[in-house]
Design a protein around this motif. Structure first.
Motif, short mmCIF file in Angstrom:
data_model
loop_
_atom_site.label_atom_id
_atom_site.label_comp_id
_atom_site.label_asym_id
_atom_site.label_seq_id
_atom_site.Cartn_x
_atom_site.Cartn_y
_atom_site.Cartn_z
N UNK A 514 0.82 -1.20 0.00
CA UNK A 514 0.00 0.00 0.00
C UNK A 514 0.86 1.25 0.00
N UNK A 515 2.06 1.15 0.56
CA UNK A 515 2.93 2.32 0.59
C UNK A 515 3.54 2.58 -0.78
N UNK A 516 3.71 1.55 -1.55
CA UNK A 516 4.21 1.74 -2.92
C UNK A 516 3.11 2.33 -3.80
N UNK A 529 -18.56 -7.52 -31.93
CA UNK A 529 -18.09 -8.18 -33.15
C UNK A 529 -18.90 -7.80 -34.37
N UNK A 530 -19.71 -6.73 -34.24
CA UNK A 530 -20.48 -6.28 -35.40
C UNK A 530 -19.68 -5.28 -36.20
N UNK A 531 -20.17 -4.97 -37.40
CA UNK A 531 -19.52 -3.97 -38.25
C UNK A 531 -20.44 -2.77 -38.37
N UNK A 532 -19.99 -1.57 -38.15
CA UNK A 532 -18.61 -1.29 -37.71
C UNK A 532 -18.43 -1.63 -36.23
N UNK A 533 -17.20 -1.95 -35.88
CA UNK A 533 -16.91 -2.36 -34.51
C UNK A 533 -17.07 -1.17 -33.58
N UNK A 534 -17.84 -1.37 -32.53
CA UNK A 534 -18.04 -0.35 -31.52
C UNK A 534 -17.33 -0.79 -30.23
N UNK A 535 -16.79 0.15 -29.54
CA UNK A 535 -16.07 -0.18 -28.32
C UNK A 535 -16.29 0.92 -27.29
N UNK A 536 -16.09 0.55 -26.06
CA UNK A 536 -16.15 1.50 -24.96
C UNK A 536 -15.07 1.14 -23.95
N UNK A 537 -14.68 2.14 -23.19
CA UNK A 537 -13.60 1.96 -22.22
C UNK A 537 -14.10 2.33 -20.85
N UNK A 538 -13.88 1.44 -19.91
CA UNK A 538 -14.23 1.69 -18.52
C UNK A 538 -12.97 1.51 -17.68
N UNK A 539 -12.88 2.30 -16.64
CA UNK A 539 -11.71 2.24 -15.77
C UNK A 539 -12.04 1.44 -14.52
N UNK A 540 -11.28 0.41 -14.30
CA UNK A 540 -11.44 -0.42 -13.12
C UNK A 540 -10.46 0.06 -12.06
N UNK A 541 -10.98 0.35 -10.87
CA UNK A 541 -10.14 0.80 -9.76
C UNK A 541 -9.84 -0.39 -8.87
N UNK A 542 -8.57 -0.71 -8.74
CA UNK A 542 -8.13 -1.82 -7.90
C UNK A 542 -7.43 -1.23 -6.68
N UNK A 543 -7.96 -1.53 -5.49
CA UNK A 543 -7.37 -1.05 -4.26
C UNK A 543 -6.55 -2.15 -3.62
N UNK A 544 -5.46 -1.77 -3.00
CA UNK A 544 -4.64 -2.70 -2.24
C UNK A 544 -5.10 -2.62 -0.79
N UNK A 545 -5.56 -3.73 -0.27
CA UNK A 545 -6.16 -3.74 1.06
C UNK A 545 -5.11 -4.05 2.12
N UNK A 546 -5.35 -3.52 3.30
CA UNK A 546 -4.46 -3.78 4.43
C UNK A 546 -4.86 -5.08 5.11
N UNK A 547 -3.86 -5.80 5.61
CA UNK A 547 -4.09 -7.06 6.31
C UNK A 547 -3.45 -6.99 7.68
N UNK A 548 -4.02 -7.73 8.62
CA UNK A 548 -3.42 -7.76 9.94
C UNK A 548 -2.32 -8.79 9.98
N UNK A 549 -1.76 -8.99 11.17
CA UNK A 549 -0.63 -9.92 11.31
C UNK A 549 -1.02 -11.36 11.03
N UNK A 550 -2.33 -11.67 11.11
CA UNK A 550 -2.79 -13.03 10.85
C UNK A 550 -3.19 -13.24 9.39
N UNK A 551 -3.14 -12.20 8.62
CA UNK A 551 -3.51 -12.32 7.22
C UNK A 551 -4.95 -12.00 6.94
N UNK A 552 -5.70 -11.57 7.93
CA UNK A 552 -7.10 -11.21 7.72
C UNK A 552 -7.18 -9.83 7.07
#
Length: 746
Positions: A514-516, A529-552
């Motif tokens: 998390x510090x990095x 897959x149709x013509x003309x090809x249409x596309x869209x872009x979505x941004x996925x937010x990935x968070x790094x979660x904190x864990x305790x000393x037991x791995x929870x």
């Protein structure tokens, strides 16, 4: 006899071209083939005006006019009735003719290179009637050349090249000079070429100036540039001829005569097992002293290889080792193969078997990477009946540590994918159960992310499974085919298309910190897959979660990280020391500002120069009265420069003293001794005697006492005109000093 005479005259005309023969009717027949026949002289019908072509040397240096030749007509009887007139090129300026004798002279020095021949017209007139005695006739004055021009090259320096390793006699270049002298007369313009510098590598053809190689096996890698000096000399190279030189810079052009060679025939490369396919793991380099295309190389693995390949970097000519298949430290850790290098373009003249190839051995060592856990299946598709009660069994997921350590794994559900908290998972065995009853009418699909965390002493490595699905509103869902991709590619995550219009996001490494970086933004592109090809872009937010000393897993919300966790003990100590030092500096600076500034004992050198008193006598009386007291020295600022000292009597105005007529100085001596004893016994007196005042004048002064005390004790007015009682000479001296100064009189 006549035939011999004719030949002699012709030879004289040729040998002495600047002399024109005076032609007369008597010798015309001799010159034009007249001879006796049958005892009579045959006459040839010809006009009376005779002439010939004249020759004149250029660059005449004499003081007088240069003689050209003589014109003569058979109408001239020598009685002075004939006048010769000259017209044409330079007549009257460059060329003058004697009207009576017909002699022609050149008035100036002529240069053949400016004009090689002059055409003039000669006339013969009757001096009295000015009638023409002969028809006008043209004749030429040709300027003979002398060697007054040196050969010249067009350029001061020429550039040429020849391939290295050329055979002896290979032509390099032809360098010629020009000479302004007459090419058809004598040797003034006949040039001979020679080489002054550049032997034994090159030679030059003496006639045409062609430079050729003279030494076999000249190697560009040994010496590339040569400076050759060529000389051109006229007069056919004879002594006394003029010469000119030029420089030819010759460069040996490269040929592929040097093979590539490995400086080290063994290379060791280290590769991380997580390197992507197509990624480079190292470079090797062979050296080729050639240049350009002759130094281009190509690398290849002898016999090929299943895991590795090598390509050539065209810019650096290095061999780049790349990965063809994924590496696995647990499967195989060391590889070895042989690499061949050769030139791309070969010269058939220098190929002899395998001479133009070289080989090296490459050893690859695979380094272990702490990989994240790997699920046995990806993805898991589990069917659950609706109206299943809370706490019902749903399914089991299983993951393992692919590393050799095979560390234990803990399971958890990413609550961002299960906001309603419908499911639960056993952190040890991966069993998924329901927390609430499920309703198909509310939602037919539940896509949740299960996190497998590797438990280790150094931390927890997380592996995520995230399922995407896409919807196209153009038509019903059936029949659509979507393609998922991450653009641009990310070194930390990858996407896997499930071929059912859904995709999974997987981690490509473990050990997220998390510090990095606490949050990653992944642009996911979805295309149809149709013509003309249409596309869209979505941004996925990935968070790094904190864990305790037991791995929870703990919260994944952004939070302020503790300061001490990011710094070592040594860093904290260093910061604390810096703060303490800074505080000490501030305190010291404040103390210095509050300290009173001491007054200096002496302000400047000028204040001391007149205050040095010599104590090498018993006391100088009035001469010591210029010294300051010690209080003034301690505090010079209170000194008043215009104020007289109160502890001494002012200095006497006169620099001269009259010798006392009293011979017995006992009273003076007693006075001084008394004062000395008085000062010596005084404990409050200063440690020197220059402050003592010795103002006793004695009892025999002719001017009586000048003391203010005595004046106060005497009744009546005093006569201060005591100068009248002194001698005339002393009076003059006194007038010199005070007579003209009102201040001093006062």
């Amino acid at each position: 006899m006549r035939t011999n005479q004719v030949l002699l005259l012709l030879m004289l005309s040729i040998l002495w071209p600047s002399t024109a023969l005076p032609f007369t009717p008597g010798n015309i027949g001799n010159l034009f083939g007249m001879a006796e026949s049958d005892g009579r002289i045959l006459q040839r019908s010809k006009r009376g005006w005779m002439w010939n072509q004249f020759f004149l040397l250029e660059e005449y240096t004499g003081n007088d006019h240069q003689y050209v030749g003589k014109l003569h007509s058979n109408m001239d009887k020598g009685d002075g009735n004939v006048r010769y007139v000259l017209t044409g090129d330079g007549a009257g300026t460059l060329f003058l003719i004697d009207e009576k004798s017909g002699d022609i002279h050149a008035t100036k020095r002529l240069d053949r290179e400016e004009k090689a021949m002059y055409t003039l017209v000669a006339k013969v007139l009757d001096r009295t009637t000015n009638a023409e005695l002969e028809p006008d006739t043209e004749f030429n004055i040709k300027i003979h050349d002398i060697n007054d021009n040196a050969p010249k090259f067009e350029k001061e320096i020429y550039f040429a090249s020849v391939p290295e390793m050329s055979e002896v006699g290979t032509s390099v270049a032809t360098i010629t000079a020009t000479d302004a002298d007459d090419q058809t007369y004598g040797n003034s313009a006949k040039l001979v070429y020679s080489i002054l510098q550049g032997q034994p590598y090159f030679s030059v053809d003496s006639e045409n100036g062609t430079i050729k190689t003279a030494l076999p096996g000249m190697d560009r890698e040994v010496k590339e540039n040569y400076q050759v000096v060529i000389q051109a000399k006229d007069m056919a190279g004879q002594m006394g001829g003029l010469s000119g030189t030029t420089t030819v810079s010759i460069t040996l052009s490269d040929v592929n005569d040097s093979p590539p060679r490995f400086a080290n025939h063994s290379f060791r490369v280290t590769a991380v097992e997580s390197t992507e396919i197509g990624g480079a793991i190292g470079r090797i380099k062979a050296d080729d002293p050639d240049v350009g295309r002759n130094a281009e190389m190509e690398y290849s693995i002898v016999g090929g290889h299943d895991i590795f390949n090598i390509i050539t970097d065209q810019t650096t000519q290095e061999g780049v080792i790349i990965i063809k298949k994924a590496l696995d430290y647990e499967n195989k850790r060391d590889y070895e193969f042989r690499v061949e290098v050769k030139n791309t373009y070969l010269d058939a003249r220098f190929i002899h078997g395998l001479q133009f190839k070289d080989y090296a051995t490459v050893k690859v060592t695979v380094e272990d990477v702490d990989e994240p856990p790997v699920f046995t299946r990806n993805p898991y598709i589990i069917e659950v009946h609706e109206d299943t009660a809370a706490g019902s069994f749903v399914g089991v997921v299983s993951a393992r540590d692919p590393d050799a350590d095979n560390k234990p794994v803990k399971y958890s559900i990413d609550r961002h994918t299960d906001l309603e908290r419908l499911f639960n998972i056993d952190s040890v065995n991966g069993t998924i159960t329901t927390l609430k009853a499920l309703d198909r009418e509310m939602s037919k699909w539940h896509n949740i992310s299960v996190v497998a965390t590797e438990i280790s002493n150094c931390g927890f490595h997380v592996f995520m499974i995230i399922c995407f699905y896409a919807v196209d509103t153009d038509e019903p869902l059936v029949g659509h085919k979507f393609v998922f991709s991450i653009s641009p590619t990310n070194p930390n995550f990858t996407i896997v298309d499930r071929e059912d219009n859904t995709a999974n996001i997987l981690t490509k490494r473990g050990g997220f910190s998390r510090r990095e970086m606490s949050m990653y933004f992944l642009p996911v592109v979805i295309s149809d897959n149709d013509y003309p090809i249409q596309s869209s872009t979505s941004t996925l937010i990935v968070r790094v979660c904190a864990c305790d000393s037991r791995g929870n897993m703990q919260t994944c919300n952004p939070e302020v990280l503790p300061f001490s966790d990011g710094l070592t003990t040594g860093a904290l100590v260093a910061i604390l020391l810096c703060v303490i030092i800074l505080l000490m500096i501030v305190v010291l600076f404040a103390a210095l500002r509050r300290q009173r500034k001491k007054e200096p004992l002496i302000i400047s050198k000028e204040d001391v120069r007149d205050n040095v008193v010599s104590y090498n006598d018993e006391g100088g009386g009035e001469e010591d009265t210029q010294a300051f007291d010690i209080g003034t020295l301690r505090n010079p600022e209170v000194m008043d420069a215009n104020k007289l000292r109160r502890d001494i009597i002012p200095e006497m105005l006169f620099p001269f003293r009259r010798t006392s007529p009293i011979k017995d100085n006992t009273d003076v001596r007693d006075f001084i001794n008394g004062r000395l004893q008085e000062n010596d016994s005084d404990p409050t007196a200063p440690p020197y005697d220059s402050l003592a005042t010795y103002a006793y004048e004695g009892s025999g002064s002719l001017a009586e006492s000048l003391s203010s005390l005595e004046s106060a004790a005497t009744e009546g007015d005093h006569d201060y005109d005591y100068l009248s009682n002194w001698g005339p000479q002393f009076k003059k001296l006194a007038e010199m000093y005070i007579g003209k100064s009102p201040d001093r009189e006062t």
